[in-house]
Scaffold this motif. Sequence first.
Motif, short mmCIF file in Angstrom:
data_model
loop_
_atom_site.label_atom_id
_atom_site.label_comp_id
_atom_site.label_asym_id
_atom_site.label_seq_id
_atom_site.Cartn_x
_atom_site.Cartn_y
_atom_site.Cartn_z
N GLY A 91 -14.30 3.19 1.61
CA GLY A 91 -13.97 2.24 2.67
C GLY A 91 -13.10 1.11 2.17
N SER A 92 -12.68 0.26 3.11
CA SER A 92 -11.83 -0.90 2.83
C SER A 92 -10.52 -0.48 2.17
CB SER A 92 -12.57 -1.90 1.93
OG SER A 92 -11.83 -3.10 1.80
N ILE A 93 -9.88 0.55 2.73
CA ILE A 93 -8.62 1.06 2.20
C ILE A 93 -7.46 0.33 2.87
CG2 ILE A 93 -7.21 3.13 1.87
CD1 ILE A 93 -9.75 4.79 2.14
N ASN A 94 -6.50 -0.03 2.08
CA ASN A 94 -5.31 -0.68 2.61
C ASN A 94 -4.62 0.27 3.59
OD1 ASN A 94 -2.59 -1.69 2.95
ND2 ASN A 94 -2.94 -2.97 1.14
N PHE A 95 -4.16 -0.28 4.72
CA PHE A 95 -3.59 0.56 5.77
C PHE A 95 -2.25 1.17 5.37
CE2 PHE A 95 -6.43 -2.35 8.08
CZ PHE A 95 -7.20 -1.43 8.76
N GLU A 96 -1.63 0.65 4.33
CA GLU A 96 -0.34 1.18 3.89
C GLU A 96 -0.52 2.34 2.90
OE1 GLU A 96 2.36 0.22 5.32
OE2 GLU A 96 1.29 -1.33 6.46
N VAL A 115 -9.65 15.62 1.10
CA VAL A 115 -9.64 14.18 1.38
C VAL A 115 -9.39 14.02 2.87
CG1 VAL A 115 -8.51 11.98 0.93
CG2 VAL A 115 -8.77 13.63 -0.93
N ASN A 116 -10.38 13.51 3.59
CA ASN A 116 -10.28 13.34 5.04
C ASN A 116 -10.08 11.86 5.34
OD1 ASN A 116 -10.69 16.06 5.55
ND2 ASN A 116 -12.92 15.82 5.51
N LEU A 117 -8.85 11.50 5.60
CA LEU A 117 -8.50 10.13 5.92
C LEU A 117 -8.42 10.01 7.44
CD1 LEU A 117 -7.77 7.46 4.52
CD2 LEU A 117 -5.37 8.12 4.66
N SER A 118 -9.25 9.13 8.01
CA SER A 118 -9.33 9.04 9.47
C SER A 118 -8.10 8.36 10.03
CB SER A 118 -10.58 8.24 9.86
OG SER A 118 -10.53 6.94 9.31
N TRP A 119 -7.44 9.04 10.97
CA TRP A 119 -6.21 8.50 11.57
C TRP A 119 -6.45 8.10 13.02
CZ3 TRP A 119 -1.62 7.50 9.18
CH2 TRP A 119 -1.47 7.99 7.87
N ASP A 120 -5.80 7.01 13.40
CA ASP A 120 -5.86 6.52 14.78
C ASP A 120 -4.61 7.01 15.50
OD1 ASP A 120 -6.02 5.19 17.16
OD2 ASP A 120 -6.67 3.29 16.29
N PRO A 121 -4.76 7.88 16.51
CA PRO A 121 -3.56 8.42 17.18
C PRO A 121 -2.78 7.36 17.95
CG PRO A 121 -5.57 9.07 18.34
CD PRO A 121 -6.00 8.43 17.07
N THR A 123 -2.29 3.91 17.03
CA THR A 123 -1.48 3.11 16.11
C THR A 123 -0.74 3.95 15.08
OG1 THR A 123 -3.36 2.83 14.62
CG2 THR A 123 -3.09 1.20 16.38
N ASN A 124 -1.09 5.24 15.02
CA ASN A 124 -0.50 6.15 14.03
C ASN A 124 -0.75 5.67 12.61
OD1 ASN A 124 0.79 8.52 13.37
ND2 ASN A 124 2.83 7.61 13.37
N LYS A 125 -1.88 5.02 12.41
CA LYS A 125 -2.31 4.59 11.09
C LYS A 125 -3.77 5.01 10.90
CE LYS A 125 0.73 0.54 10.65
NZ LYS A 125 0.77 -0.93 10.40
N HIS A 126 -4.18 5.06 9.64
CA HIS A 126 -5.59 5.41 9.40
C HIS A 126 -6.49 4.21 9.65
CE1 HIS A 126 -5.84 3.23 5.55
NE2 HIS A 126 -4.65 3.75 5.24
N LYS A 127 -7.76 4.48 9.77
CA LYS A 127 -8.73 3.45 10.17
C LYS A 127 -9.35 2.71 8.99
CE LYS A 127 -9.93 6.08 14.30
NZ LYS A 127 -11.02 6.74 15.06
N GLY A 128 -8.87 2.99 7.78
CA GLY A 128 -9.35 2.22 6.63
C GLY A 128 -10.49 2.84 5.88
N PHE A 129 -10.84 4.08 6.20
CA PHE A 129 -11.90 4.74 5.43
C PHE A 129 -11.57 6.22 5.33
CE2 PHE A 129 -13.26 5.18 9.80
CZ PHE A 129 -13.76 6.47 9.87
N ALA A 130 -12.22 6.88 4.36
CA ALA A 130 -11.97 8.30 4.12
C ALA A 130 -13.22 8.92 3.51
CB ALA A 130 -10.77 8.50 3.19
#
Length: 557
Positions: A91-96, A115-121, A123-130
């Motif tokens: 958790g607490s992963i940088n969004f970049e 590695v499952n990085l959760s993506w937000d469809p 914002t097209n960015k991940h949610k900060g955890f994997a």
Amino acid sequence: ENGVYIPQADQVGSLLEGPGAKRDQKPFTLPKLSSTQHELVQKAKKYAFEQSIKSVLVKQTIAHQQQQMQNFQTTVQRQQALALMCRIYVGSINFEIKEDTIKQAFIPFGPIKSVNLSWDPVTNKHKGFAFIEYEIPEAAQLALEQMNSVMIGGRNIKVGRPSNMPQAQPIIEQLATEAKNHNRIYIASIHHDLTENDIQSVFEAFGKIVNCKLATETGKPGKHKGYGFIEFDSQQAAQDAVTSMNLFDLGGQYLRVGRAITPPDALQPMAGPGTLPTAAAVAAAAVTAKITAMDAQEQIKSLAPPGVAKPMSLGNSPSLSSSPVPPPGVVAPVPVPPVSVVVPQLGSAGIVTTTALGMVMPPAVEGVPGIVPTAVVAPTGLGVVAPVPVPTSIPVAMPAMIPLPPQDKEKELKKEEEDKKKKADEDSTQTLDQQENMKISGTNARHMVMQKLMRKTECKVMVLRNMVGPEDLDSELENEVTDECGKYGNVNRVIIYQEKQSEEEDAEIIVKIFVEFTAQSEVEKACAALNGRYFAGRIVTAEKYDEDMFNANDLSG
């Protein structure tokens, strides 16, 4: 009676000897049995022998199957716990930061499955955890110990176990207890040019090494996966090796060293309920062979053809006997020396043989063999086979089928053509307008109704049952389900529905998870992959859901 004494009369006169007084004083002997009685006694002994053996084998089989099933259930639970131990939460992963960066940071601890990085469809960015899944639990444990609070991309990441770990905690503790009996350490980030001998020569400075094994690449002999295990003869040597060699630069790579948290055999493939143990299987085979030999010997004895001696008992060698005088016009068979020719198994049904004189021999029925040409190899004991000669002067033919008369054959062909035509008419396709305006009448009504009802409708909704309970619901469940189901297609939405089973306050609550995809093929793919899968100690049921009910917000199905 009543206190009155009645004196006994005196016995006078001469003593006479009865018929039994002068009997022969020889010891008692059993009467000699006739051949029929002897045969009945042998059959009784054989039956008692079979029943005794069957009873013992049945008891052994039942006990073994129960033990195997219990072992299988235990193994399944252990495999589930090991699968959970291979996963970590980051958790607490940088969004970049991208997935490749996370994988590169965690791969030194061992081979990574996914590695499952959760993506937000949106914002097209991940949610900060994997979620990261390793191949072995030791890699996950080492990453958990050494990567928590490490700064990546300007943020201190948080590394922990998934929330469903407490359910498997008793088995995990049992595995840890078993691991303490072995002084093993886990080594990762080994340079690909180093060999087992190189690693052993480095680590034997801490104590005597019992075993050193590097995981080899499948299909690549001589190549390893970059990790392995070393077992020392003492606990102190293992502890010193972990303390001294962790982050040691060996061949340009920093070793990652930690204690093994599973026993050596934990990652072996699990075996389901199998057959009997080797000793029991051999004993059962020997007894079965003996009983089969007794049956075959009795059958040959009772049905031996002319010119063949009838064996008197199990183990006696067959001998030729004189043939009876043949009837007029029939060639008498001439006995020939034994020829060791193996024929089909006794009792094979359906073989009809004819002689050169046009006589039809009876086919063999189940348990009673017919007359077999050439020499029959008959078992005479356990593992002993003796050839029994039979006459060869009668040639044998085996017609495959008795031909039908011409009239019957024409009728049969005509009937087959009519059946084919009728079936083709029934299976002929109809237009959509014809199917919608069918009239239900006559004997064809049921078929027409079923044809309309069986028209396929596209389904894009899947329902997951028994995946979680009400106590497992949290804010991350929807995201986890979306990410997991996203492997099989595009997920439009996920609905988590709690269904109360009755109006009572303490009624049971069942959690259903509805997943809407964009295409039916994605639903079928997801159902095939998730149905029967274990999740948090539960067996998940995944199946299609009626789309009309789903669109009407009816989730009670």
